[in-house]
Scaffold this active site. Sequence first.
Site, PDB file in Angstrom:
ATOM      1  N   ASP A 133       2.665   2.493   6.773  1.00 22.86           N
ATOM      2  CA  ASP A 133       2.688   3.676   5.913  1.00 22.86           C
ATOM      3  C   ASP A 133       3.782   3.458   4.865  1.00 22.86           C
ATOM      4  O   ASP A 133       4.743   2.726   5.108  1.00 22.86           O
ATOM      5  CB  ASP A 133       3.025   4.927   6.722  1.00 22.86           C
ATOM      6  CG  ASP A 133       1.889   5.351   7.643  1.00 22.86           C
ATOM      7  OD1 ASP A 133       0.911   4.587   7.760  1.00 22.86           O
ATOM      8  OD2 ASP A 133       1.985   6.431   8.240  1.00 22.86           O
ATOM      9  N   HIS A 154       2.175  -3.651  10.979  1.00 23.67           N
ATOM     10  CA  HIS A 154       1.080  -4.381  11.596  1.00 23.67           C
ATOM     11  C   HIS A 154       0.692  -5.583  10.731  1.00 23.67           C
ATOM     12  O   HIS A 154       1.146  -5.724   9.602  1.00 23.67           O
ATOM     13  CB  HIS A 154      -0.130  -3.466  11.759  1.00 23.67           C
ATOM     14  CG  HIS A 154       0.124  -2.244  12.604  1.00 23.67           C
ATOM     15  ND1 HIS A 154      -0.489  -2.036  13.811  1.00 23.67           N
ATOM     16  CD2 HIS A 154       0.935  -1.172  12.412  1.00 23.67           C
ATOM     17  CE1 HIS A 154      -0.082  -0.891  14.330  1.00 23.67           C
ATOM     18  NE2 HIS A 154       0.799  -0.340  13.499  1.00 23.67           N
ATOM     19  N   SER A 208      12.270   1.559   5.767  1.00 24.45           N
ATOM     20  CA  SER A 208      12.754   0.364   5.091  1.00 24.45           C
ATOM     21  C   SER A 208      11.689  -0.146   4.133  1.00 24.45           C
ATOM     22  O   SER A 208      10.955   0.655   3.545  1.00 24.45           O
ATOM     23  CB  SER A 208      13.155  -0.714   6.104  1.00 24.45           C
ATOM     24  OG  SER A 208      13.950  -1.693   5.469  1.00 24.45           O
TER      25      SER A 208
END
Length: 384
Positions: free
Chosen positions: A166, A242, A353
């Site tokens: 995200d 991911h 981050s």
Amino acid sequence: MVAPVGQLYLRLLREVTPWRNSLLHCEITAPSHFLQALRKLPLRAFSTSGGYAGYRQYEKYKEQELEKLGLEIPPKLAGYWEVALYKSVPTRLLSRAWGRLNQVELPHWLRGPVYSLYIWTFGVNMKEAAVEDLHHYRNLSEFFRRKLKPQARPVCGLHSVISPSDGKILNFGQVKNCEVEQVKGVTYSLESFLGPRTSAGDLPFSPDTSCSSFKNQLVTREGNELYHCVIYLAPGDYHCFHSPTDWTVSHRRHFPGSLMSVNPGMARWIKELFCHNERVVLTGDWKHGFFSLTAVGATNVGSIRIYFDRDLHTNSPEYSKGSYNDFSFVTHANKEGIPMRKGEHLGEFNLGSTIVLIFEAPKDFDFKLKAGQKIRFGEALGSL
């Protein structure tokens, strides 16, 4: 002017309150060795940087107001002394302290108010969480690393590269030369960011090699081009990342460094911000050649975890700044490396981050993005 100043004060108060409350709770429950570490922090750095941080917040507020009016603001880069002042703040020590605070178990009655404040401040959608009950999370670390419901992030099967996390798209496109944009108009060095193409134990990278030659080393197939994409994860975003495609990870390079904030405002202000900060570079190959994913650390994000790499320890006092550490996943028993499937769990941050993808692909590779857009893990980044 009263309303803007009031808004600024409320925003600063909102950002500081969670940290202050955590410290107050820590005084009661944290181990004594942790409290000693906090007392050793240089207060002069706090007082000097605190006033300057307030000034930077005010500058950021003015820029946001001008952007709302539709005015494009040219980047105003930090000077050498400004970067040096910021780097003098003990962000690595602060981040380790924050990591320890995150491990402190909260009393059952306090979990709801603390997590609710965080949810309200950063706009967290708990309906997507695998466990919605706030009392389930014993400490802040567990809350930050919460898992999602399986159906919350469907993985796009139509496109070859998906978003690994995200976040917000800061920049993307074709890499034209040795300088890559972290945001529009502000660049970082491709060579400094990734380091030498060969590992430290192999042939050294020639210091007089041109940057175009370094870029050409990454493009392994004729007719391909080099592409990049920068994704910023805010504190309220899902903190896991991911695999963005089917690829094989053959090498890891860990750069210890500073832990400055990587929010879009800082990315517009500090040139080569990503090269200053601690980062973990994973490199390997996909069906079109070279592929890399870099997890960039930030303030309070000293902890970068790669699930298949148990030897990786970030923000550790054992490492010296300005160096890097290589590790190869290719062994006599494993000739290829670590195979990753698109959408497979790869790693996590302790807080928000940045993820940077740099990869080669044919010239007709097309990004399905707009700069500044919000994106979620599993959505399409681009395809052929």
